[in-house]
Design an enzyme around this catalytic site. Structure first.
Site, PDB file in Angstrom:
ATOM      1  N   GLY A 227      -1.056   3.186   0.386  1.00 57.18           N
ATOM      2  CA  GLY A 227      -1.114   3.771  -0.942  1.00 57.18           C
ATOM      3  C   GLY A 227      -2.423   3.541  -1.663  1.00 57.18           C
ATOM      4  N   TRP A 230      -7.370   2.942   3.022  1.00 57.10           N
ATOM      5  CA  TRP A 230      -7.302   2.467   4.393  1.00 57.10           C
ATOM      6  C   TRP A 230      -7.153   0.950   4.462  1.00 57.10           C
ATOM      7  CZ3 TRP A 230      -6.634   5.306   8.627  1.00 57.10           C
ATOM      8  CH2 TRP A 230      -6.861   6.685   8.520  1.00 57.10           C
ATOM      9  N   LYS A 247      -7.216  -5.131   2.829  1.00 54.65           N
ATOM     10  CA  LYS A 247      -6.490  -4.038   2.199  1.00 54.65           C
ATOM     11  C   LYS A 247      -7.091  -3.784   0.827  1.00 54.65           C
ATOM     12  CE  LYS A 247      -1.988  -2.432   0.684  1.00 54.65           C
ATOM     13  NZ  LYS A 247      -0.550  -2.668   0.610  1.00 54.65           N
ATOM     14  N   ASP A 347       8.576  -3.286  -3.370  1.00 56.47           N
ATOM     15  CA  ASP A 347       8.465  -2.104  -2.511  1.00 56.47           C
ATOM     16  C   ASP A 347       8.909  -2.401  -1.087  1.00 56.47           C
ATOM     17  OD1 ASP A 347       7.905   0.536  -1.869  1.00 56.47           O
ATOM     18  OD2 ASP A 347       5.793   0.137  -1.438  1.00 56.47           O
TER      19      ASP A 347
END
Length: 802
Positions: A227, A230, A247, A347
Site C-alpha cells: 500500500g 515497493w 518498506k 490490518d
C-alpha cells in the site's frame, strides 16, 4: 529464565518466551493499554502478586506446586487473572434450508443477551468488563492436529526480476479509484496524479539494486508491492550482511512530515515478540522514509492459498478447517501482546501471516498504531476491516473482527466478502462449512458481530474458545478415535455418568477467582441451601459470584422463580454476562419449560462456542422439548470430543435412538461408554433393556435372530458387577422371553445356540429359570416373597421321573 510451559524448550526474553510466545507473567507487559475515548476499552491485565514457592497450584485438578513462579506440573502461573467471558454475536432464528439444517443447533431460538438485551432494557451498548486472561499460547496445531511445514525461502530467490504492478492492480491509495490504466491503446502511466482526488501515485520502484540506504543497507531488489509502494530486500552491511526488508514509510517530499512520521512510528522498535517480525531501524533516503525490518523467509497464507488453487486447476481450494484454526490459534498470543502494550494491529489478513517451517510470524507492522491515537492514518483492507473503524477508529474489538474474517477466508471460498457480505456472514443454512461445523459458525459470528461490544473481549478470550472448536473439528474428522479430555476454564466436568441428566448433574460453573467477593464466598461453608442463602444475604457486596451462589442455592431448594430473579439481577448489571442465562436454563429445566431452557442454553452456546457444557445442556433441553435430531447431533459432538462427556452424551444418544426404534443405533451409542467409566455398569443394564425391547418386537417367525438378541442382552448384564438380586431379575426376564421363543418354534429349541451360558432349548432354559428363581428366593427379605419365588421355580422346572 526457562519457559514454564509443558514441552517448551524456550527461554523467557523481555517477558515472553522466544519459542512459544507465552508471557512470563499473567499480566504480560507492564505497559497498559490507554483507553480510547470513543470506542470500547481494550482488555488490560491487573498485576498479580508473586506466589511463594511450594504453594499448591490453583488450577483445577492439578497436583503440582509453584516453583519459580510457575506450577511444576502444568506450567500455569499461580494466580491467573480470570474474568468471566462475555459477549456473543446477535443472532436470528433460522428457517428454511435442507434436511441438515433441521439437525443444526443454530436452528434453536436464542434468548436475548449482549447488545440485543442492552437495547431492549435501555442499557448502554458498551462492554464494561475486560477480557479473560485464563489461557495463553500453544504451538502450531496445539498438539491436536498437524500442519504441513513450509520450507524456508532463499532470500535471493524472493527478488522480483521485473518489478511491475499489473494495471488491474493499480488503485489510488486515498480514494480507491482505478488509476494508471490503458487508454485508447496507450499503456497506463506508472506515475502521476489520481483524476478523482488528485493524490500523487507512483508504481515505479524508488530503490534499485546496488543503492546504499543510510550508508548501511545495500539494496538487492524489489520483492513485492504494498500500500505504501515497493518493498525491497537488502543486506545490512553493519551486521554480518544479514538480509533485511525495507518498506516505504511515507510517500512525501516534506522533510518535516517525514521526520514526524518517523518519530510517530518509533514505538514499533519496542515491539519484541517471537511471533512478530522485528523492527530494526527507521531510515531516510532521498526524501523517502523506510522501516527496516527482519526478513522472514517463508510463505504467507495468501501464497499458500494461491498455491493450493493452482494445484486445483484454478478452483479455490480452502485450507482444511483444522489447519486454518491452527494458524489463527498460533498467532493470537501476538495480538494479545500488542494489545497488552496498548497497540492495535489494524490490518490482519492472510497476506500478513507467514509460515516458516512449523512456525508462523506476523509481518507488516505498517498499520500498527496506539489505541488512543486519534490522528494517525488508519490502514485497513476492504472485506476485513470492521464497519465501525471509519467512525470511531480501530480497537481491540476491530482487531478481533479482522481475525474472524481472515478465518472464514482461510476455511472456504468466501464469495462476496468485499461486496454482498462486506459486513455480514453468509447464512449457515446455505453455507456447507457452517452447516457442518456449527461451533465454528458461532465462533466467527461472535468475532464479526456488528456491535463491537458483542465480540470477544480479548485475543486470549478468543483463543480459549477457538481451541475448543479445534478439538471438535479434529474429533469430527477422526470420529473420536483420538479421544482425550481437556479441562475447561469455565466449567467443571459432568458431575455424574447416569442415564438421566437432571439440572444438578450438568457441569457446574467454575468460580471466577477475580470476583471481588470470591475470597468472602470461600468462607460460606453451609451445606444446607436454606442456611447458605441466609449466609449469602450478608455478603458485603452483591457481586456476580454472590448472585450466582444465591441462584444455585435457590435451585437446590427447588425455587426456580427465585433463581430466575437472581439471574435477572446479574443481567441488569451486565447484559453480556452469559452465566445468568446458564442459570435461567437450569431453572427452566426444573420447571420443565423446555422452550425457555432451549433459548437460554442456545444463547450460552453461541457465546462460548468452544465449550461442551452448553451443548450438553442444550441437547437435554432439545431431547425433552421435541427436537430429537438437534439433541442427537449435540450429544454426538460431546461424545466424540471429550472423554469426560462420553457417558452422559452416549446415554442421551441411546435414548433418542431408542425412542425412534433404532435399536442398533442405541446399542452402538451405549457401546461408546468405556469400561473405565463410572457409568459403564448402568450402560450395560440399559443395553440389556434396549435389546429386550427389540427382541419382544421381533416377528415370532424369526426365532434365530430373537434368540441372538436375547443372548446379547444376557451377556450385557454378565459383563459388569451388579447387585445379585438385580442380576437374577434380569436373568428371569431374559430367559422367560427366550423360553417363549423356543416353545413357540418348531423343533422345541436350538442346541447350537445359547442365551448367555444356557443352551437355547426348553430344558436348558427351564433349568436356568429355576436356578434364577431360587437365587431370588434366597435374597428375598419377606417370607411371602420367598414362598412365591420358590413356587415359581417349581412351576418352571422341567418334569422328571424322579
Amino acid at each position: 529464565m526457562k519457559c514454564a510451559q509443558p514441552g517448551c524448550t524456550g527461554t523467557v526474553v523481555d517477558g515472553y518466551c522466544d519459542v512459544c510466545g507465552m508471557a512470563a507473567e499473567p499480566g504480560g507487559s507492564a505497559a497498559t493499554a490507554p483507553a480510547g475515548p470513543t470506542h470500547p476499552t481494550p482488555a488490560t491485565t491487573a498485576p498479580v502478586a508473586a506466589a511463594v514457592d511450594g504453594t499448591p497450584c490453583t488450577q483445577p485438578g492439578c497436583t503440582g506446586k509453584v516453583l519459580d513462579g510457575y506450577c511444576d506440573v502444568c506450567g500455569s502461573p499461580p494466580a491467573s487473572v480470570t474474568v468471566a467471558p462475555s459477549v456473543a454475536a446477535e443472532t436470528q432464528p433460522l428457517s428454511g434450508g435442507d434436511a441438515s439444517v433441521a439437525t443444526a443447533a443454530s436452528s434453536v431460538r436464542s434468548a436475548a443477551i449482549g447488545s440485543r438485551l442492552a437495547r431492549a432494557t435501555g442499557s448502554v451498548s458498551r462492554r464494561t468488563r475486560t477480557g479473560s486472561q485464563r489461557m495463553r499460547a500453544a504451538r502450531l496445531g496445539a498438539g491436536l492436529t498437524a500442519v504441513p511445514p513450509a520450507p524456508p525461502v532463499d532470500a535471493s530467490k524472493a527478488i522480483n526480476p521485473d518489478p511491475q504492478v499489473p494495471e488491474d492492480k493499480r488503485v489510488c491509495s486515498k480514494c480507491g479509484a482505478a488509476i494508471g490504466r490503458t487508454v485508447d491503446g496507450r499503456p497506463g502511466r506508472t506515475e502521476g496524479f489520481c483524476p478523482q482526488c488528485g493524490q500523487q501515485f507512483s508504481f515505479s520502484p524508488k530503490l534499485h539494486p546496488g543503492d546504499l540506504v543510510a550508508g548501511q543497507y545495500e539494496v538487492a531488489g524489489a520483492i513485492a508491492h504494498g500500500g505504501l509502494g515497493w518493498i525491497y530486500l537488502a543486506r545490512d552491511r553493519n551486521v554480518s550482511n544479514r538480509w533485511v526488508v525495507l518498506k516505504g514509510l511515507l510517500n512525501s517530499g516534506d522533510p518535516d512530515a517525514l521526520a514526524a512520521a518517523i518519530a510517530e512510528q518509533q514505538f514499533l522498535a519496542q515491539v519484541e515478540h517471537p511471533l512478530i517480525v522485528e523492527i530494526y531501524n527507521f531510515v531516510t533516503h532521498e526524501g523517502a522514509g523506510y522501516i527496516v525490518m527482519e526478513y522472514v523467509g517463508g510463505k504467507s497464507l495468501k501464497q499458500i492459498l494461491k498455491a493450493r488453487m493452482g494445484e486445483n486447476n484454478g478452483e479455490y481450494d480452502p485450507l482444511p478447517v483444522d489447519q486454518a484454526l491452527a494458524y489463527v490459534l498460533e498467532v493470537l498470543p501476538a495480538f494479545q501482546y500488542l494489545h497488552d502494550l496498548g497497540l492495535v494491529y489494524c490490518d490482519f489478513k492472510p497476506d500478513n501471516l507467514i509460515q516458516v517451517g512449523d512456525a508462523v510470524k506476523l509481518i507488516d507492522l505498517g498499520g500498527v498504531r496506539r489505541i488512543d491515537d486519534e490522528d494517525s492514518a488508519i490502514y485497513g483492507t476492504v472485506g476485513y476491516q470492521a464497519p465501525e473503524v471509519a467512525e470511531v477508529g480501530p480497537s481491540v474489538a476491530s482487531d478481533i473482527y479482522t481475525i474472524g474474517r481472515t478465518l472464514v477466508v482461510l476455511c472456504m471460498e468466501f464469495r462476496g466478502y468485499q461486496g454482498t457480505y462486506l459486513h455480514t456472514l453468509p447464512p449457515p443454512e446455505t453455507t456447507p462449512l457452517f452447516r457442518e461445523h456449527d461451533s465454528l459458525y458461532w465462533l466467527v459470528a461472535k468475532c464479526c458481530a456488528a456491535d463491537p461490544a458483542d465480540r470477544f473481549a480479548s485475543a486470549d478470550e478468543l483463543r480459549a474458545q477457538l481451541i475448543g472448536v479445534l478439538r471438535e473439528v479434529v474429533a469430527a474428522r477422526t470420529r473420536g478415535t483420538a479421544l482425550t479430555s481437556a479441562a475447561s476454564v469455565l466449567f467443571e466436568s459432568p458431575a455424574t455418568a447416569t442415564s438421566v441428566l437432571t439440572w444438578s448433574a450438568l457441569p457446574s460453573l467454575r468460580p471466577d477467582t477475580t470476583d471481588p467477593q470470591h475470597a468472602w464466598l470461600t468462607t460460606v461453608s453451609a451445606t444446607d441451601p436454606a442456611e447458605r442463602l441466609t449466609n449469602l444475604a450478608q455478603a458485603p457486596e452483591d457481586s456476580a459470584e454472590v448472585l450466582l451462589a444465591r441462584a444455585h442455592a435457590a435451585l437446590e431448594l427447588e425455587e426456580p422463580a427465585r433463581a430466575h430473579a437472581h439471574a435477572a439481577e446479574l443481567l441488569a448489571a451486565d447484559p453480556w454476562d452469559w452465566r445468568a442465562l446458564w442459570v435461567d436454563g437450569l431453572a427452566a429445566l426444573q420447571e420443565r419449560d423446555w422452550s425457555a431452557a432451549q433459548a437460554a442454553f442456545s444463547a450460552v452456546y453461541q457465546q462460548v462456542p468452544g465449550e461442551l457444557a452448553p451443548k450438553l445442556a442444550l441437547a437435554v433441553a432439545c431431547e425433552r422439548g421435541g427436537l430429537p435430531e438437534v439433541a442427537e447431533g449435540l450429544y454426538a459432538t460431546c461424545a466424540a470430543t471429550d472423554a469426560t462427556y462420553v457417558a452422559p452424551a452416549a446415554f442421551g444418544m441411546a435414548r433418542v435412538r431408542a425412542d425412534r426404534g433404532d435399536t442398533a443405533g442405541a446399542v452402538a451409542a451405549l457401546d461408546m461408554v468405556p469400561s473405565t467409566s463410572r457409568g459403564y455398569p448402568e450402560s450395560r443394564q440399559l443395553r440389556a433393556e434396549v435389546l429386550l425391547s427389540d427382541a419382544g418386537a421381533a416377528p415370532a417367525a424369526s426365532p434365530g435372530p430373537r434368540l441372538a438378541v436375547l443372548d446379547q442382552a444376557m451377556r450385557s448384564i454378565e459383563s459388569v458387577p451388579m447387585d445379585p438380586a438385580a442380576r437374577q431379575r434380569y436373568t428371569v426376564r431374559i430367559l422367560t422371553e427366550a423360553l417363549g421363543v423356543v416353545t413357540a418354534a418348531p423343533g422345541n429349541g436350538q442346541h447350537d445356540v445359547t442365551v448367555g451360558e444356557h443352551v437355547a432349548t426348553e430344558t436348558g432354559l427351564r433349568a436356568g429359570l429355576e436356578k434364577a428363581y431360587r437365587a431370588l428366593a434366597r435374597e428375598a427379605p419377606l417370607l411371602e416373597d420367598r414362598v412365591r419365588l420358590v413356587n415359581q421355580a417349581n412351576a418352571v422346572r422341567s418334569w422328571t421321573l424322579t
